[in-house]
Design a protein around this motif. Structure first.
Motif, PDB file in Angstrom:
ATOM      1  N   LEU A 118       0.812  -1.213   0.000  1.00 26.94           N
ATOM      2  CA  LEU A 118       0.000   0.000   0.000  1.00 26.94           C
ATOM      3  C   LEU A 118       0.849   1.268   0.000  1.00 26.94           C
ATOM      4  O   LEU A 118       0.306   2.373  -0.073  1.00 26.94           O
ATOM      5  N   GLY A 119       2.171   1.109   0.097  1.00 26.32           N
ATOM      6  CA  GLY A 119       3.062   2.260   0.108  1.00 26.32           C
ATOM      7  C   GLY A 119       2.982   3.069   1.391  1.00 26.32           C
ATOM      8  O   GLY A 119       3.131   4.294   1.374  1.00 26.32           O
ATOM      9  N   LEU A 120       2.765   2.378   2.523  1.00 29.93           N
ATOM     10  CA  LEU A 120       2.597   3.059   3.802  1.00 29.93           C
ATOM     11  C   LEU A 120       3.725   2.703   4.760  1.00 29.93           C
ATOM     12  O   LEU A 120       4.296   1.619   4.698  1.00 29.93           O
ATOM     13  N   VAL A 121       4.020   3.607   5.660  1.00 27.50           N
ATOM     14  CA  VAL A 121       4.964   3.351   6.743  1.00 27.50           C
ATOM     15  C   VAL A 121       4.315   2.303   7.645  1.00 27.50           C
ATOM     16  O   VAL A 121       3.102   2.345   7.888  1.00 27.50           O
ATOM     17  N   TYR A 122       5.102   1.379   8.156  1.00 26.72           N
ATOM     18  CA  TYR A 122       4.580   0.301   8.996  1.00 26.72           C
ATOM     19  C   TYR A 122       4.856   0.569  10.467  1.00 26.72           C
ATOM     20  O   TYR A 122       5.950   0.964  10.844  1.00 26.72           O
ATOM     21  N   GLU A 123       3.829   0.354  11.291  1.00 27.36           N
ATOM     22  CA  GLU A 123       3.988   0.437  12.742  1.00 27.36           C
ATOM     23  C   GLU A 123       3.219  -0.718  13.372  1.00 27.36           C
ATOM     24  O   GLU A 123       2.078  -0.990  12.994  1.00 27.36           O
ATOM     25  N   ARG A 124       3.844  -1.373  14.330  1.00 27.10           N
ATOM     26  CA  ARG A 124       3.194  -2.464  15.064  1.00 27.10           C
ATOM     27  C   ARG A 124       2.988  -2.021  16.501  1.00 27.10           C
ATOM     28  O   ARG A 124       3.907  -1.548  17.152  1.00 27.10           O
ATOM     29  N   ARG A 125       1.748  -2.176  16.991  1.00 30.38           N
ATOM     30  CA  ARG A 125       1.432  -1.898  18.384  1.00 30.38           C
ATOM     31  C   ARG A 125       0.909  -3.192  19.010  1.00 30.38           C
ATOM     32  O   ARG A 125      -0.114  -3.716  18.579  1.00 30.38           O
ATOM     33  N   ALA A 126       1.590  -3.670  20.003  1.00 32.52           N
ATOM     34  CA  ALA A 126       1.142  -4.861  20.720  1.00 32.52           C
ATOM     35  C   ALA A 126       0.070  -4.429  21.710  1.00 32.52           C
ATOM     36  O   ALA A 126       0.367  -3.902  22.774  1.00 32.52           O
ATOM     37  N   THR A 127      -1.173  -4.637  21.355  1.00 30.64           N
ATOM     38  CA  THR A 127      -2.288  -4.183  22.185  1.00 30.64           C
ATOM     39  C   THR A 127      -2.904  -5.306  23.018  1.00 30.64           C
ATOM     40  O   THR A 127      -3.619  -5.023  23.989  1.00 30.64           O
ATOM     41  N   GLY A 128      -2.666  -6.533  22.618  1.00 31.96           N
ATOM     42  CA  GLY A 128      -3.405  -7.609  23.254  1.00 31.96           C
ATOM     43  C   GLY A 128      -4.880  -7.404  22.962  1.00 31.96           C
ATOM     44  O   GLY A 128      -5.251  -6.895  21.903  1.00 31.96           O
ATOM     45  N   TYR A 129      -5.708  -7.751  23.921  1.00 28.48           N
ATOM     46  CA  TYR A 129      -7.150  -7.638  23.716  1.00 28.48           C
ATOM     47  C   TYR A 129      -7.717  -6.327  24.245  1.00 28.48           C
ATOM     48  O   TYR A 129      -8.924  -6.116  24.235  1.00 28.48           O
ATOM     49  N   GLY A 130      -6.836  -5.434  24.703  1.00 25.03           N
ATOM     50  CA  GLY A 130      -7.265  -4.108  25.125  1.00 25.03           C
ATOM     51  C   GLY A 130      -8.342  -4.148  26.189  1.00 25.03           C
ATOM     52  O   GLY A 130      -8.201  -4.826  27.205  1.00 25.03           O
ATOM     53  N   ASP A 131      -9.444  -3.454  25.933  1.00 24.64           N
ATOM     54  CA  ASP A 131     -10.548  -3.356  26.882  1.00 24.64           C
ATOM     55  C   ASP A 131     -11.502  -4.550  26.810  1.00 24.64           C
ATOM     56  O   ASP A 131     -12.434  -4.641  27.616  1.00 24.64           O
ATOM     57  N   LEU A 132     -11.294  -5.459  25.881  1.00 26.78           N
ATOM     58  CA  LEU A 132     -12.215  -6.584  25.714  1.00 26.78           C
ATOM     59  C   LEU A 132     -12.340  -7.457  26.967  1.00 26.78           C
ATOM     60  O   LEU A 132     -13.465  -7.751  27.388  1.00 26.78           O
ATOM     61  N   PRO A 133     -11.234  -7.867  27.611  1.00 24.86           N
ATOM     62  CA  PRO A 133     -11.390  -8.690  28.817  1.00 24.86           C
ATOM     63  C   PRO A 133     -12.195  -8.004  29.925  1.00 24.86           C
ATOM     64  O   PRO A 133     -13.080  -8.614  30.528  1.00 24.86           O
ATOM     65  N   SER A 134     -11.901  -6.739  30.183  1.00 25.52           N
ATOM     66  CA  SER A 134     -12.635  -6.051  31.250  1.00 25.52           C
ATOM     67  C   SER A 134     -14.097  -5.840  30.857  1.00 25.52           C
ATOM     68  O   SER A 134     -14.988  -5.918  31.713  1.00 25.52           O
ATOM     69  N   ALA A 135     -14.362  -5.599  29.578  1.00 20.01           N
ATOM     70  CA  ALA A 135     -15.751  -5.435  29.133  1.00 20.01           C
ATOM     71  C   ALA A 135     -16.539  -6.715  29.341  1.00 20.01           C
ATOM     72  O   ALA A 135     -17.671  -6.681  29.849  1.00 20.01           O
ATOM     73  N   LEU A 136     -15.955  -7.851  28.976  1.00 14.08           N
ATOM     74  CA  LEU A 136     -16.652  -9.127  29.176  1.00 14.08           C
ATOM     75  C   LEU A 136     -16.813  -9.445  30.656  1.00 14.08           C
ATOM     76  O   LEU A 136     -17.878  -9.894  31.093  1.00 14.08           O
ATOM     77  N   ALA A 137     -15.762  -9.215  31.422  1.00 13.22           N
ATOM     78  CA  ALA A 137     -15.838  -9.472  32.864  1.00 13.22           C
ATOM     79  C   ALA A 137     -16.906  -8.593  33.516  1.00 13.22           C
ATOM     80  O   ALA A 137     -17.677  -9.055  34.366  1.00 13.22           O
ATOM     81  N   ASN A 138     -16.977  -7.323  33.123  1.00 13.91           N
ATOM     82  CA  ASN A 138     -17.993  -6.419  33.668  1.00 13.91           C
ATOM     83  C   ASN A 138     -19.397  -6.850  33.266  1.00 13.91           C
ATOM     84  O   ASN A 138     -20.332  -6.760  34.061  1.00 13.91           O
ATOM     85  N   ALA A 139     -19.548  -7.319  32.025  1.00 14.93           N
ATOM     86  CA  ALA A 139     -20.861  -7.780  31.568  1.00 14.93           C
ATOM     87  C   ALA A 139     -21.328  -8.971  32.402  1.00 14.93           C
ATOM     88  O   ALA A 139     -22.490  -9.046  32.803  1.00 14.93           O
ATOM     89  N   VAL A 140     -20.403  -9.890  32.688  1.00 14.81           N
ATOM     90  CA  VAL A 140     -20.747 -11.061  33.495  1.00 14.81           C
ATOM     91  C   VAL A 140     -21.083 -10.624  34.932  1.00 14.81           C
ATOM     92  O   VAL A 140     -22.060 -11.090  35.515  1.00 14.81           O
ATOM     93  N   SER A 141     -20.299  -9.714  35.471  1.00 14.16           N
ATOM     94  CA  SER A 141     -20.542  -9.213  36.821  1.00 14.16           C
ATOM     95  C   SER A 141     -21.895  -8.507  36.912  1.00 14.16           C
ATOM     96  O   SER A 141     -22.664  -8.723  37.854  1.00 14.16           O
ATOM     97  N   ASN A 142     -22.209  -7.671  35.913  1.00 15.04           N
ATOM     98  CA  ASN A 142     -23.490  -6.960  35.901  1.00 15.04           C
ATOM     99  C   ASN A 142     -24.652  -7.935  35.791  1.00 15.04           C
ATOM    100  O   ASN A 142     -25.688  -7.744  36.430  1.00 15.04           O
ATOM    101  N   ALA A 143     -24.499  -8.982  35.008  1.00 14.29           N
ATOM    102  CA  ALA A 143     -25.559  -9.992  34.868  1.00 14.29           C
ATOM    103  C   ALA A 143     -25.764 -10.731  36.177  1.00 14.29           C
ATOM    104  O   ALA A 143     -26.904 -11.018  36.564  1.00 14.29           O
ATOM    105  N   ALA A 144     -24.672 -11.016  36.897  1.00 15.85           N
ATOM    106  CA  ALA A 144     -24.776 -11.718  38.175  1.00 15.85           C
ATOM    107  C   ALA A 144     -25.466 -10.868  39.233  1.00 15.85           C
ATOM    108  O   ALA A 144     -26.136 -11.382  40.121  1.00 15.85           O
ATOM    109  N   ASP A 145     -25.309  -9.535  39.114  1.00 13.42           N
ATOM    110  CA  ASP A 145     -25.905  -8.623  40.090  1.00 13.42           C
ATOM    111  C   ASP A 145     -27.411  -8.439  39.872  1.00 13.42           C
ATOM    112  O   ASP A 145     -28.095  -7.912  40.741  1.00 13.42           O
ATOM    113  N   GLN A 146     -27.890  -8.855  38.729  1.00 13.84           N
ATOM    114  CA  GLN A 146     -29.322  -8.648  38.413  1.00 13.84           C
ATOM    115  C   GLN A 146     -30.182  -9.762  38.946  1.00 13.84           C
ATOM    116  O   GLN A 146     -29.849 -10.829  39.171  1.00 13.84           O
TER     117      GLN A 146
END
Length: 191
Positions: free
Chosen positions: A163-191
């Protein structure tokens, strides 16, 4: 587009009781299809007896229509405008938004599907001269790496060259995904 990642986080956090239903990844080419399909999927899940539903989509170009569906059904979704934001983490993404304005993001999924999602649909396999038409306003390709996979790194590097672009790699892992899923499970348990 994030099914593999959700399954990995689900296993990592011991959330094996969660069930995953996917919409077609190609809806990202047609964001207007996401909200109606999600509405239908939520109605079907409720009809099957599911009481705790969490939408694993960011806005993904729906212009707020996905939020209206979520509000209608009283369900939450992962926060953010798109997966590129939540993979980096909302706070980190907010810091780089302006600097990344001219950047083309890739994820593990997009590396795995580069041919199917970009090369063939855009006709670049038949008309490589179109690269500048499609990607000429970008300055760099940023690979948001969820995993350490040399083969995916190579795809991202090769894509940047093509594509003729400069390359950059960022090791992000899953970012906010684990906490979002964990919070969703926690919120469901609280209901």
């Amino acid at each position: 587009m994030i099914a593999r990642e959700i399954l990995a986080v689900k296993q990592q956090l011991g959330l094996e009781h969660l069930e995953l239903t996917c919409l077609p990844a190609e809806f990202h080419f047609h964001p207007d299809r996401i909200a109606p399909a999600m509405d239908k999927a939520i109605v079907e899940a409720k009809a099957e007896g599911y009481t705790h539903i969490y939408v694993g989509y960011a806005d993904c170009g729906t212009g707020g229509l996905l939020d209206r569906v979520c509000e209608k059904h009283g369900v939450e979704r992962i926060a953010g405008p798109h997966c590129f934001a939540f993979y980096q983490g909302a706070a980190a993404y907010a810091q780089v938004t302006d600097a990344d304005m001219m950047s083309f993001y890739m994820t593990d999924f997009l590396c795995r599907q580069f041919e199917a999602f970009f090369i063939r649909p855009l006709g670049l396999d038949r008309h490589p001269e179109l690269v500048t038409d499609y990607f000429g306003n970008y300055e760099k390709l940023i690979y948001l790496a969820q995993t350490d996979d040399p083969a995916l790194d190579q795809v991202a590097e090769d894509a940047a060259k093509m594509l003729g672009l400069v390359y950059e790699r960022r090791a992000t892992g899953y970012g906010d995904l684990p906490s979002a899923l964990a919070n969703a499970v926690s919120n469901a348990a609280d209901q």
